[in-house]
Motif scaffolding. Structure first.
Motif, PDB file in Angstrom:
ATOM      1  N   PRO A 244    -102.762 -55.726 -12.121  1.00  0.00           N
ATOM      2  CA  PRO A 244    -102.224 -56.868 -11.355  1.00  0.00           C
ATOM      3  C   PRO A 244    -102.642 -58.217 -11.940  1.00  0.00           C
ATOM      4  N   ILE A 245    -103.874 -58.319 -12.409  1.00  0.00           N
ATOM      5  CA  ILE A 245    -104.335 -59.560 -13.038  1.00  0.00           C
ATOM      6  C   ILE A 245    -103.556 -59.811 -14.319  1.00  0.00           C
ATOM      7  N   ASP A 246    -103.272 -58.749 -15.063  1.00  0.00           N
ATOM      8  CA  ASP A 246    -102.540 -58.868 -16.317  1.00  0.00           C
ATOM      9  C   ASP A 246    -101.117 -59.352 -16.084  1.00  0.00           C
ATOM     10  N   VAL A 247    -100.480 -58.882 -15.019  1.00  0.00           N
ATOM     11  CA  VAL A 247     -99.117 -59.306 -14.698  1.00  0.00           C
ATOM     12  C   VAL A 247     -99.092 -60.800 -14.379  1.00  0.00           C
ATOM     13  N   VAL A 248    -100.016 -61.255 -13.547  1.00  0.00           N
ATOM     14  CA  VAL A 248    -100.085 -62.674 -13.192  1.00  0.00           C
ATOM     15  C   VAL A 248    -100.356 -63.508 -14.442  1.00  0.00           C
ATOM     16  N   LYS A 249    -101.260 -63.057 -15.288  1.00  0.00           N
ATOM     17  CA  LYS A 249    -101.575 -63.761 -16.529  1.00  0.00           C
ATOM     18  C   LYS A 249    -100.336 -63.904 -17.405  1.00  0.00           C
ATOM     19  N   THR A 250     -99.569 -62.817 -17.538  1.00  0.00           N
ATOM     20  CA  THR A 250     -98.369 -62.844 -18.372  1.00  0.00           C
ATOM     21  C   THR A 250     -97.353 -63.841 -17.840  1.00  0.00           C
ATOM     22  N   ARG A 251     -97.141 -63.839 -16.522  1.00  0.00           N
ATOM     23  CA  ARG A 251     -96.182 -64.779 -15.929  1.00  0.00           C
ATOM     24  C   ARG A 251     -96.629 -66.224 -16.142  1.00  0.00           C
ATOM     25  N   MET A 252     -97.928 -66.467 -16.035  1.00  0.00           N
ATOM     26  CA  MET A 252     -98.445 -67.824 -16.173  1.00  0.00           C
ATOM     27  C   MET A 252     -98.384 -68.319 -17.620  1.00  0.00           C
ATOM     28  N   GLN A 253     -98.229 -67.389 -18.569  1.00  0.00           N
ATOM     29  CA  GLN A 253     -98.174 -67.775 -19.979  1.00  0.00           C
ATOM     30  C   GLN A 253     -96.759 -67.773 -20.538  1.00  0.00           C
ATOM     31  N   GLY A 254     -95.777 -67.307 -19.731  1.00  0.00           N
ATOM     32  CA  GLY A 254     -94.397 -67.244 -20.186  1.00  0.00           C
ATOM     33  C   GLY A 254     -93.707 -68.596 -20.190  1.00  0.00           C
TER      34      GLY A 254
END
Length: 315
Positions: A244-254
């Protein structure tokens, strides 16, 4: 008072686990940097396509019209549109970053370990957790966040009708020119949480499993299959623990990060618009990639470090 009674009254000690390397000796951060860097470079060349697939799935929002049906669809669509090497889009950012990332991870772990380990080089479970957490936070700040931000932007850019990044140097210079230096440090908070929890989980699980395989004998050398399997299990534990942390991180970096005020707002929007299981998007390819990653890196690190010791002894 007999001996059995004295044993019952004796103070209990914490269960001690070895670090995920040979606990009988202290490892120098200098050799750890070299061994970790070489291991990280080899590993990313092997596993990058799984990272590419995972990132594509995490960027494919359910709230919009989904582009991909699953991991296999990502692979077949990418190969059809861009050829096999389309699966390696964004490799340069990870290759340039994976070498220092692994170097920093192992060097910082060895540094923290050397500060608190007992005279036999052993750590308690809590100490191992702390050293892993420290290593993860250190690599997040100095290597992973800029590397991951650039990688996500490169992969996301490929999905656009007219990609604007012509290569690594052009992409990085464009990001810095349009967004400033902060443009390569997006999602720092989630990245620190991700890497900190990643390494804390991995070092503890790997240490527990290898200690069990050694039967408590730290001098015993494990075979390649044993270290590979221990690393794979440690990697799997970290995937289920922090995707879940990885998903949020990916969205915040897109490229669509402007839709979110911050990481917490991103979390709320995913929950509201896409539901709980959206936090586990990309788990399957991430599981394959991380298990390979951790298994390969820990195994290579052990053997490259031993090789460096052997070479030093010959000089």
């Amino acid at each position: 008072m007999d001996r059995s009674t004295l044993n019952l009254l004796a103070p209990r000690q914490f269960y001690v686990v070895p670090a995920p390397v040979d606990s009988g000796r202290k490892k120098t951060p200098g050799k750890a940097i070299l061994a970790g860097g070489i291991s990280g470079g080899i590993e990313i060349l092997i596993t990058f396509p799984t990272e590419f697939v995972k990132t594509q799935l995490q960027l494919d929002e359910r709230a919009a019209q989904p582009k991909y049906k699953g991991p296999i669809h990502v692979v077949t669509s990418t190969i059809k549109e861009r050829g096999f090497f389309g699966l390696y889009r964004g490799l340069s950012s990870l290759l340039y970053g994976s070498i220092p990332k692994s170097a920093i991870r192992f060097a910082s772990f060895e540094f923290f370990k050397n500060q608190i380990a007992d005279k036999d080089g052993k750590l308690t479970t809590l100490q191992t957790l702390g050293c892993g957490l420290g290593a993860g936070v250190t690599e997040a700040i100095f290597a992973v966040c800029p590397m991951e931000t650039i990688k996500v932007k490169f992969i996301h850019d490929q999905n656009q009708p007219q990609p604007k990044y012509r290569g690594f140097a052009h992409g990085v210079s464009t990001i810095v020119k349009t967004e400033g230096f902060a443009g390569i440090y997006q999602g720092l908070g989630p990245t620190i949480l991700k890497q900190g929890s990643n390494q804390a989980i991995r070092f503890v699980v790997y240490g527990k499993i290898t200690n069990w395989m050694k039967g408590g004998d730290d001098s015993k050398k494990l075979g390649v299959l044993q270290t590979l399997s221990s690393g794979a299990l440690a990697g799997a534990a970290s995937v289920f623990g922090n995707t879940p942390i990885d998903v949020v991180k990916t969205r915040m970096q897109g490229l669509d990060r402007h839709k979110y005020k911050n990481a917490w707002d991103c979390t709320k929007q995913i929950w509201k618009n896409e539901g709980f299981f959206a936090f586990y998007k990309g788990t399957t390819p991430r599981l394959g990639r991380v298990c390979l990653d951790v298994a390969i890196v820990f195994t290579l690190y052990e053997r490259i470090y031993d090789a460096l010791i052997a070479v030093e002894g010959m000089l």
